[in-house]
Design a protein around this motif. Structure first.
Motif, PDB file in Angstrom:
ATOM      1  N   VAL A  60       5.308  -9.498   0.842  1.00 37.39           N
ATOM      2  CA  VAL A  60       4.211  -9.935   1.709  1.00 37.39           C
ATOM      3  C   VAL A  60       4.751 -10.802   2.852  1.00 37.39           C
ATOM      4  CG1 VAL A  60       2.121 -11.350   1.821  1.00 37.39           C
ATOM      5  CG2 VAL A  60       2.452  -9.773  -0.095  1.00 37.39           C
ATOM      6  N   GLU A  61       5.660 -11.721   2.546  1.00 34.69           N
ATOM      7  CA  GLU A  61       6.204 -12.602   3.583  1.00 34.69           C
ATOM      8  C   GLU A  61       7.061 -11.825   4.581  1.00 34.69           C
ATOM      9  OE1 GLU A  61       8.269 -15.814   1.759  1.00 34.69           O
ATOM     10  OE2 GLU A  61       6.490 -16.592   0.724  1.00 34.69           O
ATOM     11  N   LEU A  62       7.902 -10.909   4.085  1.00 31.48           N
ATOM     12  CA  LEU A  62       8.802 -10.151   4.951  1.00 31.48           C
ATOM     13  C   LEU A  62       8.027  -9.226   5.885  1.00 31.48           C
ATOM     14  CD1 LEU A  62      11.745  -9.385   5.644  1.00 31.48           C
ATOM     15  CD2 LEU A  62      11.610  -7.646   3.858  1.00 31.48           C
ATOM     16  N   LEU A  63       7.109  -8.433   5.321  1.00 29.32           N
ATOM     17  CA  LEU A  63       6.351  -7.499   6.147  1.00 29.32           C
ATOM     18  C   LEU A  63       5.341  -8.228   7.029  1.00 29.32           C
ATOM     19  CD1 LEU A  63       5.740  -4.534   3.653  1.00 29.32           C
ATOM     20  CD2 LEU A  63       7.600  -4.881   5.292  1.00 29.32           C
ATOM     21  N   GLY A  64       4.786  -9.326   6.512  1.00 32.39           N
ATOM     22  CA  GLY A  64       3.847 -10.106   7.316  1.00 32.39           C
ATOM     23  C   GLY A  64       4.509 -10.694   8.549  1.00 32.39           C
ATOM     24  N   LYS A  65       5.761 -11.103   8.395  1.00 31.04           N
ATOM     25  CA  LYS A  65       6.499 -11.659   9.536  1.00 31.04           C
ATOM     26  C   LYS A  65       6.840 -10.574  10.553  1.00 31.04           C
ATOM     27  CE  LYS A  65      10.623 -14.399  10.601  1.00 31.04           C
ATOM     28  NZ  LYS A  65      11.816 -15.082  10.025  1.00 31.04           N
ATOM     29  N   GLU A  66       7.203  -9.387  10.057  1.00 33.48           N
ATOM     30  CA  GLU A  66       7.596  -8.292  10.942  1.00 33.48           C
ATOM     31  C   GLU A  66       6.386  -7.624  11.600  1.00 33.48           C
ATOM     32  OE1 GLU A  66      10.553  -6.047  12.809  1.00 33.48           O
ATOM     33  OE2 GLU A  66      10.752  -7.764  11.473  1.00 33.48           O
ATOM     34  N   PHE A  67       5.270  -7.548  10.842  1.00 33.36           N
ATOM     35  CA  PHE A  67       4.053  -6.892  11.345  1.00 33.36           C
ATOM     36  C   PHE A  67       2.878  -7.866  11.197  1.00 33.36           C
ATOM     37  CE2 PHE A  67       6.741  -3.665   9.223  1.00 33.36           C
ATOM     38  CZ  PHE A  67       7.127  -2.918  10.330  1.00 33.36           C
ATOM     39  N   PRO A  68       2.816  -8.902  12.035  1.00 31.66           N
ATOM     40  CA  PRO A  68       1.807  -9.956  11.866  1.00 31.66           C
ATOM     41  C   PRO A  68       0.368  -9.473  11.988  1.00 31.66           C
ATOM     42  CG  PRO A  68       2.966 -10.163  13.970  1.00 31.66           C
ATOM     43  CD  PRO A  68       3.699  -9.142  13.184  1.00 31.66           C
ATOM     44  N   ALA A  69       0.147  -8.352  12.670  1.00 30.59           N
ATOM     45  CA  ALA A  69      -1.224  -7.865  12.842  1.00 30.59           C
ATOM     46  C   ALA A  69      -1.683  -6.987  11.682  1.00 30.59           C
ATOM     47  CB  ALA A  69      -1.340  -7.082  14.154  1.00 30.59           C
ATOM     48  N   ALA A  70      -0.767  -6.603  10.823  1.00 28.68           N
ATOM     49  CA  ALA A  70      -1.105  -5.677   9.744  1.00 28.68           C
ATOM     50  C   ALA A  70      -1.546  -6.428   8.482  1.00 28.68           C
ATOM     51  CB  ALA A  70       0.097  -4.793   9.411  1.00 28.68           C
ATOM     52  N   LYS A  71      -2.394  -5.791   7.714  1.00 30.91           N
ATOM     53  CA  LYS A  71      -2.776  -6.310   6.408  1.00 30.91           C
ATOM     54  C   LYS A  71      -1.807  -5.750   5.370  1.00 30.91           C
ATOM     55  CE  LYS A  71      -6.557  -6.552   3.073  1.00 30.91           C
ATOM     56  NZ  LYS A  71      -7.953  -6.129   2.742  1.00 30.91           N
ATOM     57  N   ILE A  72      -1.178  -6.617   4.587  1.00 31.96           N
ATOM     58  CA  ILE A  72      -0.157  -6.195   3.616  1.00 31.96           C
ATOM     59  C   ILE A  72      -0.774  -6.170   2.223  1.00 31.96           C
ATOM     60  CG2 ILE A  72       2.180  -6.562   2.781  1.00 31.96           C
ATOM     61  CD1 ILE A  72       1.935  -6.204   5.837  1.00 31.96           C
ATOM     62  N   ASN A  73      -0.627  -5.044   1.559  1.00 25.23           N
ATOM     63  CA  ASN A  73      -1.159  -4.888   0.199  1.00 25.23           C
ATOM     64  C   ASN A  73      -0.036  -4.397  -0.710  1.00 25.23           C
ATOM     65  OD1 ASN A  73      -3.080  -4.818  -1.867  1.00 25.23           O
ATOM     66  ND2 ASN A  73      -3.509  -2.654  -1.510  1.00 25.23           N
TER      67      ASN A  73
END
Length: 351
Positions: A60-73
């Motif tokens: 969640v932290e890695l993808l959230g940082k790379e894709f801040p506009a996306a919702k991570i599930n």
């Protein structure tokens, strides 16, 4: 948000036990992207893998940082057949001079707070100190040292992989609490908890320590016996309040350590919450939980009484704020330093 790009990012996340990244290990079963949402499906080789929550948080932290506009599930699938057990690596505890178990037998007597403050007292005396938070179902050390947000990293050295402990004020801390969110319930059967604890013991990069304090869970169960089997413990310290109800459990704790198959020296008893003195009445002592109960039991059982610790407001406030009182309060520090000095002298006398 292309799948190959996400997959490349996920290869940076390594499972500390299998020593492989989660893509190569086959843990990442599926990646889907649609309408600003990234879904990662994980399938671990065994149910209730102890690193599940840690890996989910990293994703969640890695993808959230790379894709801040996306919702991570992140979805974890259950019921995946277990692989062969991983061969246990050599222990990292070889450079620890002294290991002390801190026990309470009964919950709610302040054992974790005493452990943390003793660690700070020993550090203030010039020793290199670590804490193993073995209270599997109620890990408190992350909160006590203000490192709740710490996410353990892995260090690869040749064919071995190690867990880097948190460090607070020079004290190294390893806790199962680092691998679960503070709001999550830890629902593990005994063997599962024991296996996670063994991994924490033997893979944490302790390096050279003068003292490792083990914050044991209350009671006298599987975790206690497992730790005793995994480590050479130099002595046990038992924490109690003066209450008779607490002392009945302390007696069982003393006899557990004295059992022939365990035979760990009981270094002494600490009486926590011994009395209360209001700041505005410094000459008054109020024995809220009874008087000298632990001291009397120590005398009866032929165990040393290491000292009392009164109810001190700075201890409570420090615990809530993530700072140990013995590092910030001269009054509290003196009580814990006196006890720490007695423990050191007893261990030196054994040499």
């Amino acid at each position: 948000m292309e799948r190959p790009q996400i997959e490349r990012l996920l290869r940076n996340i390594v499972h500390p036990e299998t020593k492989s990244d989660i893509v190569t290990a086959g843990i990442v079963e599926n990646i889907s992207t649609e309408e600003g949402k990234i879904t990662v499906a994980l399938a671990f080789p065994r149910n209730r893998d102890p690193f599940t929550n840690s890996i989910k948080r990293q994703i969640v932290e890695l993808l959230g940082k790379e894709f801040p506009a996306a919702k991570i599930n992140v979805i974890v699938k259950e019921g995946v057949p277990a692989q062969k057990p991983v061969e246990r690596q050599a222990t990292t505890t070889g450079d620890i001079r002294r290991i002390i178990a801190v026990s309470s037998a009964k919950g709610g007597v302040g054992k974790s707070t005493v452990t943390a403050n003793l660690a700070v007292a020993l550090r203030n005396m010039g020793y290199r100190v670590g804490i193993l938070d073995a209270d599997i179902y109620g890990p408190s050390q992350p909160k006590l040292f203000g490192v709740e947000g710490y996410l353990p990293e892995a260090l690869v050295n040749g064919n071995e992989e190690y867990i880097l402990p948190a460090v607070s004020g020079g004290i190294k801390i390893a806790s199962i609490g680092f691998f679960i969110a503070p709001t999550d319930a830890l629902i593990w059967r005994g063997p599962m908890a024991v296996n996670a604890l063994k991994q924490l013991i033997h893979q944490t990069l302790w390096e050279e320590l003068d003292f490792l304090l083990i914050d044991l869970p209350p009671g006298t169960g599987d975790v206690h016996l497992s730790i005793i089997g995994e480590l050479k413990i130099d002595g046990a310290v038992i924490v109690s309040t003066p209450q008779q109800m607490a002392l009945a459990d302390v007696l069982r704790g003393i006899r557990m350590f004295r059992a022939p198959k365990i035979a760990i020296p009981v270094l002494g008893l600490i009486e926590n919450m011994a009395w209360f003195t209001p700041a505005e009445l410094p000459d008054n002592r109020y024995y809220i939980f009874g008087r000298s109960g632990a001291e009397n039991l120590a005398r009866t059982e032929g165990v040393d009484f290491l000292g009392p610790v009164p109810l001190i407001q700075s201890v409570m406030e420090g615990s809530d704020e993530g700072r140990t009182a013995s590092g910030n309060s001269q009054a509290a520090e003196q009580y814990f330093r006196d006890i720490a000095q007695k423990i050191v002298h007893k261990l030196e006398a054994k040499c």
